[in-house]
Write a protein that holds these residues in place. Structure first.
Motif, PDB file in Angstrom:
ATOM      1  N   ARG A  91       0.830  -1.196   0.074  1.00 44.03           N
ATOM      2  CA  ARG A  91      -0.021  -0.169  -0.046  1.00 44.03           C
ATOM      3  C   ARG A  91       0.910   1.424  -0.005  1.00 44.03           C
ATOM      4  O   ARG A  91       0.544   2.179  -0.834  1.00 44.03           O
ATOM      5  CB  ARG A  91      -0.985   0.105   1.196  1.00 44.03           C
ATOM      6  N   ALA A 115      -7.299   4.655  -2.836  1.00 41.18           N
ATOM      7  CA  ALA A 115      -7.787   3.761  -1.875  1.00 41.18           C
ATOM      8  C   ALA A 115      -7.550   3.947  -0.610  1.00 41.18           C
ATOM      9  O   ALA A 115      -6.313   3.934  -0.340  1.00 41.18           O
ATOM     10  CB  ALA A 115      -7.630   2.308  -2.403  1.00 41.18           C
ATOM     11  N   SER A 116      -8.141   3.740   0.569  1.00 42.34           N
ATOM     12  CA  SER A 116      -7.978   3.681   1.957  1.00 42.34           C
ATOM     13  C   SER A 116      -8.986   2.854   2.559  1.00 42.34           C
ATOM     14  O   SER A 116      -9.561   1.915   1.965  1.00 42.34           O
ATOM     15  CB  SER A 116      -8.294   5.123   2.477  1.00 42.34           C
ATOM     16  N   THR A 117      -9.563   2.858   3.875  1.00 45.60           N
ATOM     17  CA  THR A 117     -10.334   1.863   4.306  1.00 45.60           C
ATOM     18  C   THR A 117     -11.370   2.280   5.344  1.00 45.60           C
ATOM     19  O   THR A 117     -10.377   3.272   6.211  1.00 45.60           O
ATOM     20  CB  THR A 117      -9.728   0.582   4.546  1.00 45.60           C
ATOM     21  N   THR A 119     -11.843   0.837   7.747  1.00 44.91           N
ATOM     22  CA  THR A 119     -11.346   0.115   9.068  1.00 44.91           C
ATOM     23  C   THR A 119     -10.535   1.203   9.931  1.00 44.91           C
ATOM     24  O   THR A 119      -9.903   0.862  11.114  1.00 44.91           O
ATOM     25  CB  THR A 119     -10.199  -1.029   8.652  1.00 44.91           C
ATOM     26  N   SER A 150      -3.858  -3.426  11.464  1.00 46.71           N
ATOM     27  CA  SER A 150      -4.525  -2.979  10.148  1.00 46.71           C
ATOM     28  C   SER A 150      -4.756  -1.289  10.221  1.00 46.71           C
ATOM     29  O   SER A 150      -4.542  -0.802   9.221  1.00 46.71           O
ATOM     30  CB  SER A 150      -5.906  -3.615   9.922  1.00 46.71           C
ATOM     31  N   ALA A 154      -3.765   1.529   7.759  1.00 49.86           N
ATOM     32  CA  ALA A 154      -4.434   2.524   7.091  1.00 49.86           C
ATOM     33  C   ALA A 154      -3.868   3.834   7.341  1.00 49.86           C
ATOM     34  O   ALA A 154      -4.063   4.772   6.416  1.00 49.86           O
ATOM     35  CB  ALA A 154      -5.933   2.346   7.761  1.00 49.86           C
ATOM     36  N   ARG A 175     -12.174   6.082   1.988  1.00 55.31           N
ATOM     37  CA  ARG A 175     -12.303   5.208   3.148  1.00 55.31           C
ATOM     38  C   ARG A 175     -13.650   4.508   2.956  1.00 55.31           C
ATOM     39  O   ARG A 175     -14.561   4.657   3.345  1.00 55.31           O
ATOM     40  CB  ARG A 175     -12.613   6.032   4.320  1.00 55.31           C
ATOM     41  N   SER A 176     -13.279   3.367   2.142  1.00 56.74           N
ATOM     42  CA  SER A 176     -14.299   2.339   1.515  1.00 56.74           C
ATOM     43  C   SER A 176     -14.543   1.441   2.600  1.00 56.74           C
ATOM     44  O   SER A 176     -14.087   0.920   3.347  1.00 56.74           O
ATOM     45  CB  SER A 176     -13.864   1.744   0.436  1.00 56.74           C
ATOM     46  N   CYS A 237     -19.581   4.646   2.052  1.00 59.89           N
ATOM     47  CA  CYS A 237     -20.348   3.765   2.773  1.00 59.89           C
ATOM     48  C   CYS A 237     -21.942   4.016   2.419  1.00 59.89           C
ATOM     49  O   CYS A 237     -22.142   5.384   2.480  1.00 59.89           O
ATOM     50  CB  CYS A 237     -19.935   3.163   4.162  1.00 59.89           C
ATOM     51  N   ARG A 286     -17.775  -1.697  12.483  1.00 57.06           N
ATOM     52  CA  ARG A 286     -17.392  -0.397  11.729  1.00 57.06           C
ATOM     53  C   ARG A 286     -18.703   0.357  11.520  1.00 57.06           C
ATOM     54  O   ARG A 286     -19.445   0.059  10.491  1.00 57.06           O
ATOM     55  CB  ARG A 286     -16.979  -1.064  10.514  1.00 57.06           C
TER      56      ARG A 286
END
Length: 464
Positions: A91, A115-117, A119, A150, A154, A175-176, A237, A286
């Protein structure tokens, strides 16, 4: 438009490519492996890169309109030191080198979606996390220490994006949450399989699930690409996350599943060990909401999970489950003839034609028949666990559970489990060889029969 997609050979990348192709955009996919190069088609090209150094691929950045960097090792693995290092480097390195390519371009892209997350936020149940007031995780009490790893990944991911010097290119961190689509290998297919296996809530079911429908994900990418005034972190989201127990219940409804068994945390830990993954993926809460998208005027097509689940199920091909009648036949009637077969194999065919002076041995063989049948019933219970494993193995590798590979796997598992059982319990007081033959016969018989049943009864259908 010309769109560059590092890491675009995965499920999310291909979902975007399909949408972009429909409207005539040019897509260039950057992939690390030769095996991941997709067949060339109109408007789509694949180019090899290593995700760490500049190379010929960087020329594609020059003159592109949009870069969507999805590169990164899958998180669906055990959090070993090696895997964590690979997750981090894949990443951070890819983000750094994409930034370098954009900075060196004479005609840099106008926007870089990285892309990120989701999480990155803390494990919590009380209030939702949004971009402004959300709590970044890593210091929560009462959660496994590995969960912080994790979050560290991120944070490093987004820090690398922030450090990139791209004054002429707008930067957005995605932040998917879990992206739901009926594609093979996606999380929706996995969750649907669990429901069809009558798996209910995971853990206590209180943990919140954040998700986004594929149509809304693509629309959000278009929205963020078009709006020059939007930059920074955005939560991708749906606006209504819900607890795991409600999430699974809403998914079971369109699947027609009325009964489900809760899975306790300890069972999830055992399953994760065998499946080589981590329970964080299903146990972390989440509770994330897309405040910035909503304030910017984005309208979700699927804001609620029940409607999204119904639409996705309607476009997904599933193996047809066994009817109640077939299950009764397998579980009640099946083991008796299997037990008789094992009796023949285990005691030896020669014992059935003994002379009168060996009558006592014939009696012993007949007494072994009910024991063999009882053992077969016990073994079918053990083998039913392998039925679940077979389906999971088949789907994870994109195989049809109605293929001959399923029959072979079921038979091998049956043989192995039979040998393990006799080694652990000493089923027969006779010699070791006869015991192994007996239990191995049960294993091969049950495994072969179940494999054939899976093959011929698991026909595919498209739900209405």
């Amino acid at each position: 438009m010309k769109i560059i997609i590092p890491g675009g050979s995965g499920q999310v990348g291909q979902m975007l490519v399909r949408a972009f192709r429909r409207r005539g955009d040019e897509c260039v996919i950057l992939t690390r492996k030769q095996a991941e190069i997709l067949p060339q088609s109109a408007g789509v090209r694949s180019i090899i890169w290593d995700g760490k150094t500049l190379g010929p691929w960087a020329a594609e950045i020059d003159g592109a309109d949009v870069v969507i960097n999805l590169a990164g090792r899958s998180v669906n693995c055990r959090y070993s030191a090696h895997n964590l290092s690979a997750m981090m480097s894949s990443r951070v390195d890819s983000t750094r080198i994409v930034g370098a390519a954009i900075a060196a371009a004479k005609n840099p892209p106008r926007v870089w979606l990285q892309a990120s997350t989701a999480t990155i936020y803390a494990h919590r149940f009380d209030v939702p996390n949004d971009e402004a007031s959300g709590e970044i995780g890593g210091n929560e009490a009462g959660v496994p220490a590995l969960w912080a790893k994790s979050i560290d990944i991120a944070k490093a991911w987004e820090a690398e994006l922030a450090a990139a010097q791209t004054p002429h290119t707008r930067k957005v961190a995605l932040r998917s949450a879990m992206t739901m689509s009926p594609d093979r290998g996606g999380v929706f297919r996995m969750l649907s399989r669990l429901c069809r296996m009558s798996v209910g809530r995971q853990g206590d079911g209180r943990q919140f699930v954040s998700w986004i429908h594929e149509d809304d994900f693509v629309a959000a990418i278009d929205f963020l690409s078009a709006r020059d005034d939007l930059r920074g972190a955005f939560n991708l989201c749906a606006p209504e996350p819900l607890p795991n127990r409600d999430f699974m219940k809403a998914l079971r409804r369109p699947l027609g599943i009325k009964f489900a068994v809760p899975v306790p945390r300890w069972a999830l830990e055992i399953g994760a060990l065998f499946l080589r993954t981590e329970t964080e993926l299903v146990l972390k809460s989440r509770r994330v909401v897309p405040t910035r998208l909503l304030k910017a005027g984005f309208i979700f097509r699927y804001p609620r999970w029940p409607e999204a689940a119904k639409e996705l199920v309607g476009r997904t091909i599933f193996p047809r489950p066994l009817t109640r009648g077939w299950r009764i036949a397998i579980e009640i009637l099946g083991p008796a003839p299997i037990g008789a077969l094992v009796w023949v194999v285990g005691t030896g065919v020669r014992n059935l034609w003994m002379t009168s002076e060996n009558g006592m041995l014939v009696t012993n063989a007949l007494m072994a028949l009910p024991l063999a049948i009882l053992f077969a019933y016990f073994f079918v219970g053990i083998q039913s666990l392998f039925y679940t494993a077979i389906l999971e193995w088949s789907f994870a590798r994109g195989l049809d559970p109605g293929s001959w590979s399923t029959v072979g796997l079921s038979t091998v598992l049956g043989l192995v489990s039979g040998v393990v059982i006799v080694a652990a319990s000493g089923f027969s007081r006779a010699g070791v060889t006869e015991s192994l033959i007996s239990s191995g016969g049960v294993g091969v018989s049950v495994g072969l029969i179940l494999g054939l049943l899976i093959k011929f009864l698991s026909k595919t259908r498209v739900p209405a």
